[in-house]
Every structure is written in C-alpha cells, then in structure tokens.
Design a protein around this motif. Structure first.
Motif, PDB file in Angstrom:
ATOM      1  N   GLY A   1      -2.321  -2.426   1.092  1.00 23.61           N
ATOM      2  CA  GLY A   1      -2.104  -1.771  -0.193  1.00 23.61           C
ATOM      3  C   GLY A   1      -2.735  -0.401  -0.305  1.00 23.61           C
ATOM      4  N   ASP A   2      -3.141   0.167   0.814  1.00 26.42           N
ATOM      5  CA  ASP A   2      -3.754   1.494   0.827  1.00 26.42           C
ATOM      6  C   ASP A   2      -2.646   2.551   0.868  1.00 26.42           C
ATOM      7  OD1 ASP A   2      -5.532   3.579   1.003  1.00 26.42           O
ATOM      8  OD2 ASP A   2      -6.064   3.208   3.103  1.00 26.42           O
ATOM      9  N   LEU A   3      -2.048   2.806  -0.302  1.00 24.84           N
ATOM     10  CA  LEU A   3      -0.884   3.685  -0.395  1.00 24.84           C
ATOM     11  C   LEU A   3      -1.148   4.846  -1.334  1.00 24.84           C
ATOM     12  CD1 LEU A   3       1.761   0.885  -1.013  1.00 24.84           C
ATOM     13  CD2 LEU A   3       1.247   1.967   1.165  1.00 24.84           C
ATOM     14  N   VAL A   4      -0.434   5.935  -1.116  1.00 16.11           N
ATOM     15  CA  VAL A   4      -0.433   7.074  -2.022  1.00 16.11           C
ATOM     16  C   VAL A   4       1.033   7.385  -2.297  1.00 16.11           C
ATOM     17  CG1 VAL A   4      -1.019   9.512  -2.272  1.00 16.11           C
ATOM     18  CG2 VAL A   4      -2.553   7.978  -1.023  1.00 16.11           C
ATOM     19  N   ASP A   5       1.385   7.507  -3.576  1.00 14.66           N
ATOM     20  CA  ASP A   5       2.789   7.792  -3.863  1.00 14.66           C
ATOM     21  C   ASP A   5       3.120   9.230  -3.465  1.00 14.66           C
ATOM     22  OD1 ASP A   5       3.054   9.574  -6.487  1.00 14.66           O
ATOM     23  OD2 ASP A   5       1.383   8.174  -6.782  1.00 14.66           O
ATOM     24  N   PHE A   6       4.365   9.478  -3.215  1.00 15.44           N
ATOM     25  CA  PHE A   6       4.846  10.746  -2.677  1.00 15.44           C
ATOM     26  C   PHE A   6       4.450  11.937  -3.547  1.00 15.44           C
ATOM     27  CE2 PHE A   6       8.187  14.007  -2.351  1.00 15.44           C
ATOM     28  CZ  PHE A   6       8.062  14.327  -1.005  1.00 15.44           C
ATOM     29  N   ASP A   7       4.641  11.837  -4.855  1.00 17.65           N
ATOM     30  CA  ASP A   7       4.343  12.960  -5.752  1.00 17.65           C
ATOM     31  C   ASP A   7       2.864  13.330  -5.713  1.00 17.65           C
ATOM     32  OD1 ASP A   7       7.004  13.280  -6.538  1.00 17.65           O
ATOM     33  OD2 ASP A   7       6.798  11.780  -8.134  1.00 17.65           O
ATOM     34  N   SER A   8       1.987  12.342  -5.678  1.00 14.44           N
ATOM     35  CA  SER A   8       0.550  12.617  -5.599  1.00 14.44           C
ATOM     36  C   SER A   8       0.202  13.292  -4.278  1.00 14.44           C
ATOM     37  CB  SER A   8      -0.253  11.313  -5.710  1.00 14.44           C
ATOM     38  OG  SER A   8      -0.037  10.712  -6.964  1.00 14.44           O
TER      39      SER A   8
ATOM     40  N   GLU B   1      -1.276   5.012  15.886  1.00 14.99           N
ATOM     41  CA  GLU B   1      -1.098   5.604  14.560  1.00 14.99           C
ATOM     42  C   GLU B   1      -0.090   4.822  13.729  1.00 14.99           C
ATOM     43  OE1 GLU B   1      -0.182   9.775  14.843  1.00 14.99           O
ATOM     44  OE2 GLU B   1      -2.006  10.183  16.006  1.00 14.99           O
ATOM     45  N   ILE B   2       0.977   4.396  14.342  1.00  8.88           N
ATOM     46  CA  ILE B   2       1.988   3.606  13.629  1.00  8.88           C
ATOM     47  C   ILE B   2       1.392   2.271  13.202  1.00  8.88           C
ATOM     48  CG2 ILE B   2       4.174   2.359  13.892  1.00  8.88           C
ATOM     49  CD1 ILE B   2       5.074   4.757  15.685  1.00  8.88           C
ATOM     50  N   ASN B   3       0.681   1.629  14.103  1.00  8.92           N
ATOM     51  CA  ASN B   3       0.051   0.345  13.762  1.00  8.92           C
ATOM     52  C   ASN B   3      -0.974   0.509  12.643  1.00  8.92           C
ATOM     53  OD1 ASN B   3       1.497  -1.345  15.494  1.00  8.92           O
ATOM     54  ND2 ASN B   3       0.155  -0.864  17.212  1.00  8.92           N
ATOM     55  N   GLN B   4      -1.703   1.615  12.662  1.00  8.82           N
ATOM     56  CA  GLN B   4      -2.666   1.877  11.593  1.00  8.82           C
ATOM     57  C   GLN B   4      -1.934   2.051  10.268  1.00  8.82           C
ATOM     58  OE1 GLN B   4      -5.147   5.314  12.166  1.00  8.82           O
ATOM     59  NE2 GLN B   4      -6.051   5.153  10.130  1.00  8.82           N
ATOM     60  N   GLY B   5      -0.817   2.780  10.274  1.00  8.89           N
ATOM     61  CA  GLY B   5      -0.032   2.960   9.054  1.00  8.89           C
ATOM     62  C   GLY B   5       0.494   1.642   8.513  1.00  8.89           C
ATOM     63  N   ILE B   6       0.964   0.802   9.399  1.00  7.07           N
ATOM     64  CA  ILE B   6       1.458  -0.518   8.984  1.00  7.07           C
ATOM     65  C   ILE B   6       0.335  -1.329   8.361  1.00  7.07           C
ATOM     66  CG2 ILE B   6       2.356  -2.729   9.845  1.00  7.07           C
ATOM     67  CD1 ILE B   6       3.970  -1.042  11.916  1.00  7.07           C
TER      68      ILE B   6
END
Length: 75
Positions: A62-69, A51-56
């Motif tokens: 660039g597959d990110l979601v900002d915190f507020d969203s 899971e950590i490697n997948q997150g990295i």
C-alpha cells in the motif's frame, strides 16, 4: 501498406504443405520455438528485475502515491 494477416497465414500454410525440404520445415519450427520461449523478464538485468520486484512489493504494502501528487512535486 495494410497486410491481411489471415491471407498471409493461408499463403504460408500452402507453402509449408507444398515443400518437402526438411531444412525449411526445421527452420520454421525453430522460429516458433524461439518466439514462444522468449520472456522479456529474461532480457532484463538483475538490477531491473530487483527494481520491478521492489515496486510490486511497495504496491502490495500500500505504499503508493497518486499520479497528480507525484507530478505536482516535479513541475
């Protein structure tokens, strides 16, 4: 209780210098070896590591979601 770490280290060094007991010296060496060789990664399950490697990988791609969203979806 506040500990003065420098004073504690000096006291331990004095105790170590004053002992001739090889078992005490060996025990202290083992403590330091155990502490320096411990890596939290080794304590994780293979699933957690994956899971950590997948997150990295997602971050690197660039597959990110900002915190507020993210939080807006879960309120």
């Amino acid at each position: 209780m506040i500990i003065n770490i420098q004073a504690e280290k000096i006291e331990l060094a004095k105790m170590l210098l004053n002992t001739n007991d090889p078992e005490i010296i060996q025990s202290i060496k083992q403590i330091f070896k155990r502490e320096s060789s411990t890596d939290f990664w080794d304590d994780l399950t293979t699933e957690q590591q994956a899971e950590i490697n997948q997150g990295i990988s997602e971050i690197e791609n660039g597959d990110l979601v900002d915190f507020d969203s993210f939080m807006a979806k879960h309120r």
